[in-house]
Design a protein around this motif. Structure first.
Motif, PDB file in Angstrom:
ATOM      1  N   ILE A  17       0.843  -1.202   0.000  1.00 39.44           N
ATOM      2  CA  ILE A  17       0.000   0.000   0.000  1.00 39.44           C
ATOM      3  C   ILE A  17       0.872   1.244   0.000  1.00 39.44           C
ATOM      4  CG2 ILE A  17      -1.649   1.335   1.381  1.00 39.44           C
ATOM      5  CD1 ILE A  17      -2.820  -1.453   2.248  1.00 39.44           C
ATOM      6  N   LYS A  18       1.913   1.249   0.818  1.00 42.08           N
ATOM      7  CA  LYS A  18       2.835   2.385   0.877  1.00 42.08           C
ATOM      8  C   LYS A  18       3.485   2.620  -0.486  1.00 42.08           C
ATOM      9  CE  LYS A  18       5.759   5.306   2.914  1.00 42.08           C
ATOM     10  NZ  LYS A  18       5.354   6.609   3.386  1.00 42.08           N
ATOM     11  N   MET A  19       3.929   1.544  -1.126  1.00 42.88           N
ATOM     12  CA  MET A  19       4.584   1.684  -2.424  1.00 42.88           C
ATOM     13  C   MET A  19       3.610   2.185  -3.486  1.00 42.88           C
ATOM     14  SD  MET A  19       7.163  -1.584  -2.258  1.00 42.88           S
ATOM     15  CE  MET A  19       7.601  -1.486  -3.973  1.00 42.88           C
ATOM     16  N   ALA A  20       2.369   1.724  -3.434  1.00 44.60           N
ATOM     17  CA  ALA A  20       1.364   2.199  -4.392  1.00 44.60           C
ATOM     18  C   ALA A  20       1.135   3.699  -4.202  1.00 44.60           C
ATOM     19  CB  ALA A  20       0.067   1.427  -4.232  1.00 44.60           C
ATOM     20  N   ARG A  21       1.085   4.146  -2.964  1.00 47.40           N
ATOM     21  CA  ARG A  21       0.908   5.581  -2.688  1.00 47.40           C
ATOM     22  C   ARG A  21       2.107   6.384  -3.203  1.00 47.40           C
ATOM     23  NH1 ARG A  21      -1.053   6.776   3.205  1.00 47.40           N
ATOM     24  NH2 ARG A  21      -1.504   8.746   2.188  1.00 47.40           N
ATOM     25  N   LEU A  22       3.298   5.827  -3.060  1.00 48.25           N
ATOM     26  CA  LEU A  22       4.492   6.518  -3.542  1.00 48.25           C
ATOM     27  C   LEU A  22       4.498   6.640  -5.060  1.00 48.25           C
ATOM     28  CD1 LEU A  22       7.115   4.979  -1.102  1.00 48.25           C
ATOM     29  CD2 LEU A  22       6.295   7.354  -1.133  1.00 48.25           C
ATOM     30  N   ILE A  23       3.926   5.639  -5.745  1.00 52.43           N
ATOM     31  CA  ILE A  23       3.822   5.719  -7.203  1.00 52.43           C
ATOM     32  C   ILE A  23       2.974   6.928  -7.605  1.00 52.43           C
ATOM     33  CG2 ILE A  23       2.809   4.604  -9.242  1.00 52.43           C
ATOM     34  CD1 ILE A  23       3.574   1.913  -7.929  1.00 52.43           C
ATOM     35  N   THR A  71       4.292  10.130  -9.668  1.00 57.98           N
ATOM     36  CA  THR A  71       3.656  10.461 -10.940  1.00 57.98           C
ATOM     37  C   THR A  71       3.102  11.872 -10.934  1.00 57.98           C
ATOM     38  OG1 THR A  71       3.063   8.143 -11.209  1.00 57.98           O
ATOM     39  CG2 THR A  71       1.886   9.709 -12.578  1.00 57.98           C
ATOM     40  N   GLN A  72       2.510  12.286  -9.803  1.00 55.29           N
ATOM     41  CA  GLN A  72       1.971  13.640  -9.672  1.00 55.29           C
ATOM     42  C   GLN A  72       2.545  14.248  -8.393  1.00 55.29           C
ATOM     43  OE1 GLN A  72       1.266  16.791  -9.921  1.00 55.29           O
ATOM     44  NE2 GLN A  72      -0.054  16.118 -11.579  1.00 55.29           N
ATOM     45  N   PRO A  73       3.721  14.896  -8.502  1.00 55.47           N
ATOM     46  CA  PRO A  73       4.396  15.415  -7.315  1.00 55.47           C
ATOM     47  C   PRO A  73       3.752  16.663  -6.705  1.00 55.47           C
ATOM     48  CG  PRO A  73       5.679  15.887  -9.288  1.00 55.47           C
ATOM     49  CD  PRO A  73       4.523  15.033  -9.710  1.00 55.47           C
ATOM     50  N   ASP A  74       2.830  17.303  -7.400  1.00 49.97           N
ATOM     51  CA  ASP A  74       2.206  18.523  -6.886  1.00 49.97           C
ATOM     52  C   ASP A  74       1.101  18.169  -5.880  1.00 49.97           C
ATOM     53  OD1 ASP A  74       0.276  20.764  -6.706  1.00 49.97           O
ATOM     54  OD2 ASP A  74       1.563  21.695  -8.208  1.00 49.97           O
ATOM     55  N   ASP A  75       1.322  18.529  -4.609  1.00 53.55           N
ATOM     56  CA  ASP A  75       0.364  18.203  -3.551  1.00 53.55           C
ATOM     57  C   ASP A  75      -1.020  18.780  -3.826  1.00 53.55           C
ATOM     58  OD1 ASP A  75       2.356  16.894  -2.121  1.00 53.55           O
ATOM     59  OD2 ASP A  75       2.758  18.603  -0.807  1.00 53.55           O
ATOM     60  N   GLN A  76      -1.080  20.004  -4.302  1.00 54.22           N
ATOM     61  CA  GLN A  76      -2.377  20.654  -4.537  1.00 54.22           C
ATOM     62  C   GLN A  76      -3.164  19.942  -5.638  1.00 54.22           C
ATOM     63  OE1 GLN A  76      -1.427  24.786  -5.205  1.00 54.22           O
ATOM     64  NE2 GLN A  76      -1.422  25.241  -3.015  1.00 54.22           N
ATOM     65  N   ILE A  77      -2.487  19.547  -6.688  1.00 50.50           N
ATOM     66  CA  ILE A  77      -3.172  18.833  -7.770  1.00 50.50           C
ATOM     67  C   ILE A  77      -3.658  17.476  -7.264  1.00 50.50           C
ATOM     68  CG2 ILE A  77      -2.887  17.734 -10.032  1.00 50.50           C
ATOM     69  CD1 ILE A  77      -1.018  20.063 -10.755  1.00 50.50           C
ATOM     70  N   ARG A  78      -2.818  16.758  -6.516  1.00 51.26           N
ATOM     71  CA  ARG A  78      -3.248  15.466  -5.966  1.00 51.26           C
ATOM     72  C   ARG A  78      -4.466  15.636  -5.069  1.00 51.26           C
ATOM     73  NH1 ARG A  78       2.017  14.647  -4.690  1.00 51.26           N
ATOM     74  NH2 ARG A  78       1.549  14.628  -2.459  1.00 51.26           N
ATOM     75  N   ASP A  79      -4.480  16.699  -4.259  1.00 48.01           N
ATOM     76  CA  ASP A  79      -5.638  16.949  -3.396  1.00 48.01           C
ATOM     77  C   ASP A  79      -6.907  17.175  -4.214  1.00 48.01           C
ATOM     78  OD1 ASP A  79      -4.145  16.643  -1.098  1.00 48.01           O
ATOM     79  OD2 ASP A  79      -3.900  18.800  -0.759  1.00 48.01           O
ATOM     80  N   LYS A  80      -6.803  17.898  -5.316  1.00 50.51           N
ATOM     81  CA  LYS A  80      -7.971  18.145  -6.177  1.00 50.51           C
ATOM     82  C   LYS A  80      -8.436  16.852  -6.851  1.00 50.51           C
ATOM     83  CE  LYS A  80      -6.944  22.956  -7.214  1.00 50.51           C
ATOM     84  NZ  LYS A  80      -6.532  23.925  -8.228  1.00 50.51           N
ATOM     85  N   LEU A  81      -7.489  16.021  -7.266  1.00 52.95           N
ATOM     86  CA  LEU A  81      -7.833  14.776  -7.962  1.00 52.95           C
ATOM     87  C   LEU A  81      -8.408  13.720  -7.026  1.00 52.95           C
ATOM     88  CD1 LEU A  81      -4.764  14.470 -10.348  1.00 52.95           C
ATOM     89  CD2 LEU A  81      -7.100  15.150 -10.947  1.00 52.95           C
ATOM     90  N   ARG A  82      -8.034  13.780  -5.757  1.00 48.89           N
ATOM     91  CA  ARG A  82      -8.476  12.762  -4.792  1.00 48.89           C
ATOM     92  C   ARG A  82      -9.997  12.640  -4.770  1.00 48.89           C
ATOM     93  NH1 ARG A  82      -5.327  14.104  -0.518  1.00 48.89           N
ATOM     94  NH2 ARG A  82      -3.771  12.662  -1.255  1.00 48.89           N
TER      95      ARG A  82
END
Length: 80
Positions: free
Chosen positions: A26-32, A36-47
């Motif tokens: 699970i940790k490794m999947a999250r790291l992928i 792939t998307q290093p921008d925290d703000q974009i990841r938060d929007k996509l979540r």
């Protein structure tokens, strides 16, 4: 990728148990995702988008399963 991400925590796939292997998968999947998307703000929007999409959630589960299969093989399926 400008920031270095430790894609294999502790630099090993060896774990003491299948449960620890699953947690590592699970940790490794999250790291992928982070790599792939290093921008925290974009990841938060996509979540919110992928949290509501059954197909995307199944894909995440598939990614974890592949990581777990790799870890299980590295651990000789925890055979002693």
């Amino acid at each position: 990728m400008s920031n270095t991400i430790d894609l294999i925590p502790g630099n090993t796939l060896i774990t003491d148990s299948p449960l620890e292997g699953r947690i590592l998968a699970i940790k490794m999947a999250r790291l992928i995702i982070k790599a792939t998307q290093p921008d925290d703000q974009i990841r938060d929007k996509l979540r919110d988008i992928y949290a509501r999409d059954a197909g995307m959630l199944i894909s995440i589960g598939h990614t974890v399963a592949i990581e777990f299969a790799t870890i299980a093989a590295a651990n000789n399926y925890w055979k002693k």
